[in-house]
Design an enzyme around this catalytic site. Structure first.
Site, short mmCIF file in Angstrom:
data_model
loop_
_atom_site.label_atom_id
_atom_site.label_comp_id
_atom_site.label_asym_id
_atom_site.label_seq_id
_atom_site.Cartn_x
_atom_site.Cartn_y
_atom_site.Cartn_z
N LYS A 54 2.87 11.25 -11.08
CA LYS A 54 2.09 10.29 -11.66
C LYS A 54 2.97 9.02 -12.12
CE LYS A 54 -0.70 13.21 -14.36
NZ LYS A 54 -1.77 13.67 -15.11
N GLU A 104 -5.51 16.94 -11.19
CA GLU A 104 -5.93 17.20 -11.73
C GLU A 104 -6.78 16.99 -11.77
OE1 GLU A 104 -3.34 16.00 -15.24
OE2 GLU A 104 -5.01 16.14 -16.24
N HIS A 149 -1.07 11.47 -27.45
CA HIS A 149 -1.82 9.85 -26.96
C HIS A 149 -2.30 8.88 -28.66
CE1 HIS A 149 -1.74 10.61 -22.53
NE2 HIS A 149 -0.09 10.47 -23.34
N GLU A 155 8.60 18.16 -24.85
CA GLU A 155 8.26 18.83 -23.11
C GLU A 155 8.55 19.68 -22.80
OE1 GLU A 155 5.63 17.19 -22.08
OE2 GLU A 155 5.65 14.99 -22.35
N ARG A 174 -3.51 21.74 -13.63
CA ARG A 174 -2.39 20.39 -14.24
C ARG A 174 -2.98 20.00 -15.59
NH1 ARG A 174 0.31 15.62 -10.16
NH2 ARG A 174 1.14 15.19 -12.27
N ARG A 205 0.66 -1.24 -0.01
CA ARG A 205 0.13 0.14 -0.26
C ARG A 205 0.98 1.33 -0.71
NH1 ARG A 205 -3.15 -3.24 3.56
NH2 ARG A 205 -4.35 -4.33 2.41
N HIS A 251 7.29 8.82 -27.58
CA HIS A 251 6.18 9.80 -26.71
C HIS A 251 6.52 10.74 -27.24
CE1 HIS A 251 3.23 10.76 -24.22
NE2 HIS A 251 4.32 11.57 -23.22
N HIS A 286 -0.99 16.72 -26.01
CA HIS A 286 -1.00 15.48 -25.62
C HIS A 286 -2.58 14.36 -25.85
CE1 HIS A 286 2.03 16.21 -23.19
NE2 HIS A 286 2.42 15.04 -22.46
N LYS A 297 6.57 23.00 -13.78
CA LYS A 297 5.80 21.80 -14.02
C LYS A 297 5.94 21.91 -12.07
CE LYS A 297 4.32 17.17 -13.96
NZ LYS A 297 4.72 15.77 -14.77
N ASN A 305 -0.60 19.17 -19.89
CA ASN A 305 -1.32 18.18 -21.31
C ASN A 305 -1.52 18.22 -22.55
OD1 ASN A 305 -1.39 15.30 -20.05
ND2 ASN A 305 -3.05 16.27 -18.59
P1 NAD Z 1 11.88 5.30 -21.98
O1 NAD Z 1 11.92 5.82 -20.58
O2 NAD Z 1 10.99 4.41 -22.62
O3 NAD Z 1 13.71 6.23 -22.47
C1 NAD Z 1 13.71 6.02 -24.44
C2 NAD Z 1 14.99 5.24 -24.33
O4 NAD Z 1 16.51 5.77 -23.89
C3 NAD Z 1 14.73 3.76 -23.98
O5 NAD Z 1 15.06 2.90 -24.70
C4 NAD Z 1 16.05 3.79 -22.69
O6 NAD Z 1 16.49 2.53 -21.81
C5 NAD Z 1 16.98 4.74 -23.07
N1 NAD Z 1 17.51 6.02 -21.57
C6 NAD Z 1 17.40 6.60 -21.32
N2 NAD Z 1 18.68 7.06 -20.17
C7 NAD Z 1 19.43 6.71 -20.57
C8 NAD Z 1 20.37 7.44 -20.79
N3 NAD Z 1 21.36 8.50 -20.02
N4 NAD Z 1 21.64 6.84 -22.19
C9 NAD Z 1 21.12 6.16 -23.24
N5 NAD Z 1 19.95 6.07 -22.92
C10 NAD Z 1 18.88 5.63 -22.27
O7 NAD Z 1 11.59 7.34 -23.00
P2 NAD Z 1 11.24 8.63 -21.97
O8 NAD Z 1 11.06 9.71 -22.99
O9 NAD Z 1 11.98 8.73 -20.96
O10 NAD Z 1 9.75 8.20 -21.34
C11 NAD Z 1 8.42 7.72 -21.44
C12 NAD Z 1 7.65 7.94 -21.29
O11 NAD Z 1 7.23 8.27 -20.02
C13 NAD Z 1 6.30 7.17 -21.75
O12 NAD Z 1 5.61 6.34 -21.41
C14 NAD Z 1 5.00 8.23 -21.35
O13 NAD Z 1 3.82 8.00 -21.08
C15 NAD Z 1 5.59 8.66 -19.35
N6 NAD Z 1 5.45 10.26 -18.81
C16 NAD Z 1 5.12 10.29 -17.19
C17 NAD Z 1 5.06 11.68 -16.93
C18 NAD Z 1 4.28 11.44 -15.80
O14 NAD Z 1 4.44 12.44 -14.96
N7 NAD Z 1 4.75 10.68 -14.71
C19 NAD Z 1 5.25 12.43 -18.37
C20 NAD Z 1 5.30 12.58 -19.47
C21 NAD Z 1 5.56 11.30 -20.18
N1 GLY Z 2 2.81 14.68 -17.30
C1 GLY Z 2 1.53 15.45 -17.15
C2 GLY Z 2 1.09 16.08 -16.15
O1 GLY Z 2 2.28 15.38 -15.29
O2 GLY Z 2 0.37 15.89 -15.26
#
Ligand code: NAD
Ligand code: GLY
Length: 365
Positions: free
Chosen positions: A143, A235, A253, A185, A242, A121, A266, A249, A225, A246
């Site tokens: 998130k 949100e 998406h 972003e 918040r 939890r 992404h 997005h 942010k 998006n």
């Molecule tokens: P990712 O986590 O898939 O990383 C991208 C690629 O880069 C992967 O293949 C990884 O192995 C590689 N990589 C990462 N760091 C590296 C480094 N320093 N050197 C070499 N390779 C490296 O992609 P991302 O763009 O970081 O994240 C995308 C995800 O984030 C999506 O699922 C999206 O929905 C999510 N997201 C979440 C939020 C949130 O608020 N939680 C906000 C925006 C996006």
């Molecule tokens: N990336 C959107 C949020 O964190 O709310």
């Protein structure tokens, strides 16, 4: 430039985001302090990150067990991988006073954060982001979540980290295409809240990982942010709040889902979504056509697409948008640009207007 701190102000759950070259060592110190206090901790990373940054993973491994996810990319944000994380935490004796450290991009952060939110939890969670996208966006704000076959991020929890350590040196190994995806972003943050940041991105394109301005750009995005999250953590605001994060997005998406996850990164899908949101905003008279052109120009200057690389069916994109989490009372909610540096939410946009924005971005009937 010395490392800096931005605090996400959430009362007793406030936490620091440390930003700058070398702060990964502070993350190790924070982890060691917990382990030395007798708390069982575990780290989660991905094969790509472990391969690119083996020294840090080895240092983590000397402190705590490290789980490497089965794969990289969106498919790692799955119920199956979450179950592997839970079993790993249980198998290594992590208790309620334990902690989970996420070392990776947004995928690892969202997955590990969800595991931390749900295991027993909720246990403490520390983020060490390794992509630009994770540093400026996903590691901050709490998130967390995984995908279902029927949609992205459909299962998740709000679970704020205890601390974030954004070490810009870790970007050295990040592939250029992934770095550009993170810039989407960054550009979004300028568009919704800071015309000066947007102007800086126009004047210094393309910004590289080792550009002298990068730490300040990351800090400004985190400040924006953090301010938005502090004002509307879950949100729930009727207007703005918040949901403004998006921008682009709802379109993005849909592009990711219809093109098939992995076709567009992404951030690339968000970039296309930002251009579509800008053309929707100018059609509705909320920003000017010239401002829409600035959005397109800054995206392409940073190596990002400003339209679909190949046509996707408009009806399937619209269908995916109707399933978006921002749908309220059956109405799609759009984030619109009010010029550059300001945005608003709007529940009254017609599907016809959305279709015109999709077609302007390269969708086909
Ligand atoms: P990712 O986590 O898939 O990383 C991208 C690629 O880069 C992967 O293949 C990884 O192995 C590689 N990589 C990462 N760091 C590296 C480094 N320093 N050197 C070499 N390779 C490296 O992609 P991302 O763009 O970081 O994240 C995308 C995800 O984030 C999506 O699922 C999206 O929905 C999510 N997201 C979440 C939020 C949130 O608020 N939680 C906000 C925006 C996006
Ligand atoms: N990336 C959107 C949020 O964190 O709310």
């Amino acid at each position: 430039m010395p490392a800096e701190t931005v605090t996400v102000e959430l009362g007793r759950r406030s936490y620091p985001v440390r930003i700058g070259a070398g702060v990964r060592r502070e993350a190790l110190a924070a982890a060691k302090a917990r382990v030395d206090a007798g708390r069982r901790c575990a780290a989660i990373t991905s094969p790509g990150v472990a391969g690119a940054l083996p020294d840090f993973v080895a240092e983590l491994g000397r402190l705590m067990p490290v789980l490497v996810t089965a794969r990289d990319g969106e498919t790692a944000k799955s119920a199956e991988e979450a179950a592997r994380c839970w079993d790993f935490l249980a198998g290594n004796g992590v208790a309620r006073d334990g902690a989970v450290l996420a070392f990776g991009g947004g995928v690892v952060g969202d997955l590990a954060g969800f595991a931390a939110a749900s295991y027993q939890r909720g246990v403490e969670f520390i983020q060490v982001p390794t992509t630009l996208l994770a540093m400026v966006d996903s590691s901050v704000g709490g998130k967390t979540g995984i995908n279902l076959a029927s949609g992205k991020n459909l299962v998740g929890a709000f679970h704020q980290p205890a601390a974030v350590f954004a070490d810009t040196e870790l970007l050295r190994t990040l592939p250029g295409r992934e770095f550009a995806a993170g810039m989407a972003e960054v550009i979004k943050h300028g568009l919704i809240a800071d015309a000066d940041l947007f102007g800086l991105l126009e004047q210094n394109a393309p910004l590289a990982w080792n550009h002298a301005l990068l730490p300040a750009v990351v800090r400004r995005c985190v400040e924006i942010k953090a301010g938005v999250v502090a004002g509307d953590e879950r949100e729930t605001s009727a207007h703005g709040g918040r949901a403004l994060l998006n921008l682009g997005h709802t379109f993005g998406h849909a592009v990711e889902a219809v093109a098939g996850y992995g076709t567009y990164l992404h951030g690339e899908a968000v970039a296309i979504g930002l251009a579509m949101a800008a053309s929707l905003s100018s059609e509705l008279g909320r920003c000017t056509p010239a401002q829409t052109e600035r959005v397109r120009a800054v995206l392409t200057a940073h190596g990002l697409p400003d339209r679909l690389r190949g046509p996707l069916p408009v009806d399937r994109l619209l269908e995916a948008m109707r399933r978006d989490k921002k749908v309220r009372g059956g109405r799609m909610r759009f984030v619109l640009l009010e010029g550059v540096g300001a945005a608003s939410t709007d529940d009254g946009v017609t599907e016809e207007a959305a279709v015109r924005a999709l077609l302007a971005g390269g969708a086909a009937r």
